[in-house]
Write a protein that holds these residues in place. Sequence first.
Motif, PDB file in Angstrom:
ATOM      1  N   MET A 236     -67.813   0.798 -35.756  1.00  0.00           N
ATOM      2  CA  MET A 236     -67.764   1.401 -34.616  1.00  0.00           C
ATOM      3  C   MET A 236     -66.429   1.153 -34.019  1.00  0.00           C
ATOM      4  O   MET A 236     -65.785   1.417 -33.001  1.00  0.00           O
ATOM      5  CB  MET A 236     -68.322   2.078 -33.911  1.00  0.00           C
TER       6      MET A 236
ATOM      7  N   GLY B 114     -64.315  11.726 -33.992  1.00  0.00           N
ATOM      8  CA  GLY B 114     -64.838  10.505 -34.526  1.00  0.00           C
ATOM      9  C   GLY B 114     -66.619  11.508 -35.150  1.00  0.00           C
ATOM     10  O   GLY B 114     -66.528  12.774 -34.930  1.00  0.00           O
TER      11      GLY B 114
ATOM     12  N   ARG C  55     -71.516  -1.864 -35.707  1.00  0.00           N
ATOM     13  CA  ARG C  55     -71.024  -2.313 -34.146  1.00  0.00           C
ATOM     14  C   ARG C  55     -69.601  -2.509 -34.975  1.00  0.00           C
ATOM     15  O   ARG C  55     -68.476  -1.667 -34.721  1.00  0.00           O
ATOM     16  CB  ARG C  55     -71.558  -3.015 -33.370  1.00  0.00           C
TER      17      ARG C  55
ATOM     18  N   ASN D  92     -69.473   9.248 -29.214  1.00  0.00           N
ATOM     19  CA  ASN D  92     -68.514  10.122 -29.540  1.00  0.00           C
ATOM     20  C   ASN D  92     -68.373  11.028 -28.746  1.00  0.00           C
ATOM     21  O   ASN D  92     -67.455  11.717 -28.725  1.00  0.00           O
ATOM     22  CB  ASN D  92     -67.465   9.375 -31.003  1.00  0.00           C
TER      23      ASN D  92
ATOM     24  N   ILE E 129     -73.299   9.264 -33.902  1.00  0.00           N
ATOM     25  CA  ILE E 129     -73.936   8.312 -34.827  1.00  0.00           C
ATOM     26  C   ILE E 129     -75.444   8.992 -34.546  1.00  0.00           C
ATOM     27  O   ILE E 129     -76.648   8.956 -35.145  1.00  0.00           O
ATOM     28  CB  ILE E 129     -74.670   6.864 -33.668  1.00  0.00           C
TER      29      ILE E 129
ATOM     30  N   ALA F 203     -74.843   0.953 -30.945  1.00  0.00           N
ATOM     31  CA  ALA F 203     -75.250   1.249 -32.822  1.00  0.00           C
ATOM     32  C   ALA F 203     -77.344   0.711 -32.750  1.00  0.00           C
ATOM     33  O   ALA F 203     -77.696   1.347 -34.042  1.00  0.00           O
ATOM     34  CB  ALA F 203     -74.447  -0.169 -33.205  1.00  0.00           C
TER      35      ALA F 203
END
Length: 342
Positions: free
Chosen positions: A59, A82, A56, A305, A85, A39
């Motif tokens: 997720m 997913g 966080r 992911n 990020i 994150a």
Amino acid sequence: MGNYYVALFARRAAGFLLVLFVLSLMIFILARVVPGDPARMALGPSATQEQVDQLRQSMGLDDPLFSQYMTYMGHAITGDLGRSIASGRAVSSDIATFLPATLELVLATIIFVFVVSVPLGVITARYRNSWIDNTGRFFSLIGVTIPSFLFAVILQIIAADHFPSWPTLGRVDFSLGAPTGPTGLLLVDSLLAGRPEVFVSAAQHLVFPTLALAMGGIGQITRITRSAMIDHQRRDHVLTLKSFGVPDRVIVFRYLLKLSSIAPLTIMGLEFASLIGNAFVVEMVFSWGGFASYGLEAILQKDLNAVMAVVLVSGIFFIAANIVIDLIISILDPRLRFKEAR
């Protein structure tokens, strides 16, 4: 006979799915225990701790590890891998974008390796200990010992000095505009779209990356094919055929080549699966922008992911390649069917 292949397919698929499950579990745990907060890496050093905590939580990184894994796999089975990020897009969308580029490169490499190495292995075995054999073995040794990224750099230098007009970056000439076809494979989509100029440009762009990736496989498969041919030449049934005056070309193409192709086929199946995830260096040298490069960037950015998706997709290709190779080998070698039928 049909039931035999169905049973073989079912056994291999069940075994490899178990391997895929264990692999996914290992990668999931490793990706979450290595140092570094994904994150924080996604938001950057200027983000506040509150923003990091919110990401966080969104997720699910604060949940128990087992709960995170079950949630991820539950979504993955439905095709939801997913959100990345790093790119901000759905990972399945990223995979659909980058995977065809690597598939096209790897398929071209495997075909090139097969076309070159198998005949070269047969010829070097046929003229064993002659200058032809020694030359073939020398170049095979070079192909095995020199890594593909070094071949890629050498080819870039050769292209710059001797073939300046030949394309060495990207997949196609940008001025042509790549067709957005159904497969993502430019060679196929350009033909489907009736655009031969794109096909020619895509084929030219494939030449140097394919050569760089293929050199190791050519060296390896040539040596294996040569050894298998020499080994089978000493078998009793081959000596018997020779004693009855059967011509050498008939022995080679009707009997020896079939049996000697089993080991090279096995290696090529593994080579195909490994190149899907390991071609990133060559992709980066030639700005190919494929799946392997995407996987490397995901690892460096700890894009969880994306890392999981890359491992799962690579594992699926490994499973598929090995099942296909097992079926082909069982067709080429009837002794395997008889052994399992006992």
